[in-house]
Design a protein around this motif. Structure first.
Motif, mmCIF file in Angstrom:
data_model
loop_
_atom_site.group_PDB
_atom_site.id
_atom_site.type_symbol
_atom_site.label_atom_id
_atom_site.label_comp_id
_atom_site.label_asym_id
_atom_site.label_seq_id
_atom_site.Cartn_x
_atom_site.Cartn_y
_atom_site.Cartn_z
ATOM 1 N N SER A 1 11.958 4.685 3.526
ATOM 2 C CA SER A 1 10.560 5.060 3.585
ATOM 3 C C SER A 1 9.727 3.833 3.922
ATOM 4 O O SER A 1 10.200 2.706 3.798
ATOM 5 N N PRO A 2 8.500 4.015 4.344
ATOM 6 C CA PRO A 2 7.647 2.871 4.655
ATOM 7 C C PRO A 2 7.456 1.991 3.417
ATOM 8 O O PRO A 2 7.572 2.455 2.292
ATOM 9 N N ASN A 3 7.173 0.732 3.651
ATOM 10 C CA ASN A 3 6.998 -0.216 2.564
ATOM 11 C C ASN A 3 5.588 -0.080 1.982
ATOM 12 O O ASN A 3 4.722 -0.904 2.215
ATOM 13 N N ILE A 4 5.378 0.988 1.232
ATOM 14 C CA ILE A 4 4.094 1.256 0.607
ATOM 15 C C ILE A 4 4.300 1.247 -0.901
ATOM 16 O O ILE A 4 5.157 1.956 -1.423
ATOM 17 N N ALA A 5 3.522 0.446 -1.602
ATOM 18 C CA ALA A 5 3.662 0.327 -3.046
ATOM 19 C C ALA A 5 3.045 1.521 -3.764
ATOM 20 O O ALA A 5 1.992 2.013 -3.385
ATOM 21 N N SER A 6 3.724 1.968 -4.782
ATOM 22 C CA SER A 6 3.195 3.001 -5.660
ATOM 23 C C SER A 6 2.420 2.293 -6.770
ATOM 24 O O SER A 6 2.990 1.508 -7.520
ATOM 25 N N ILE A 7 1.123 2.545 -6.866
ATOM 26 C CA ILE A 7 0.270 1.865 -7.844
ATOM 27 C C ILE A 7 -0.103 2.848 -8.940
ATOM 28 O O ILE A 7 -0.616 3.932 -8.675
ATOM 29 N N ALA A 8 0.154 2.434 -10.191
ATOM 30 C CA ALA A 8 -0.170 3.280 -11.345
ATOM 31 C C ALA A 8 -1.111 2.516 -12.265
ATOM 32 O O ALA A 8 -0.766 1.448 -12.764
ATOM 33 N N GLY A 9 -2.299 3.026 -12.471
ATOM 34 C CA GLY A 9 -3.242 2.436 -13.418
ATOM 35 C C GLY A 9 -2.984 3.013 -14.806
ATOM 36 O O GLY A 9 -2.902 4.228 -14.955
ATOM 37 N N LYS A 10 -2.863 2.142 -15.810
ATOM 38 C CA LYS A 10 -2.541 2.596 -17.163
ATOM 39 C C LYS A 10 -3.443 1.934 -18.200
ATOM 40 O O LYS A 10 -3.700 0.735 -18.143
ATOM 41 N N SER A 11 -3.923 2.754 -19.153
ATOM 42 C CA SER A 11 -4.738 2.228 -20.252
ATOM 43 C C SER A 11 -4.128 2.590 -21.604
ATOM 44 O O SER A 11 -4.699 2.278 -22.641
#
Length: 124
Positions: free
Chosen positions: A34-44
């Motif tokens: 797959s393309p080199n795209i980061a999965s970003i998860a914001g967590k609090s």
């Protein structure tokens, strides 16, 4: 355009074997992955990293737990503390370690990238 029979075997998360069934000459164009795209998860809130995560942006004083390092050698994650007063605790699965320690503290605005060696986690 000639269609060439092939078979694929999914060996692991990022390893696929492709076997062409017939002899061919000319050019073969193949695209795997797959393309080199980061999965970003914001967590609090406290969070256990999932295998499809790449970057965790922590926005409070929380504990982020790494997954089991054993089945995912070469997998890496980036954990970033995006708060000026928070301290993020990075912890490990079971008795695994990060640089020989069970936990690692990530201060304000700091980031940490870790990689699995198939047994534990190392800072890179």
């Amino acid at each position: 355009v000639q269609i060439i029979p092939l078979s694929t075997i999914h060996n692991s998360v990022n390893d696929v074997t492709i076997t062409f069934s017939d002899y061919t000459s000319g050019h073969i164009l193949a695209s795997v992955g797959s393309p080199n795209i980061a999965s970003i998860a914001g967590k609090s809130l406290d969070y256990t990293i999932q295998l499809n995560d790449t970057v965790i942006l922590a926005s409070d004083t929380i504990t982020v737990t790494l997954p089991n390092a054993v089945p995912i050698p070469g997998k890496y994650f980036t954990i970033k503390n995006i708060e000026p007063t928070a301290v993020v605790t990075l912890s490990t699965y079971n008795t695994q370690t990060i640089e020989s320690s069970a936990t690692f503290l990530i201060g304000a605005y700091a980031a940490l990238q870790v990689i699995s060696d198939g047994a534990n986690w190392w800072i890179i």
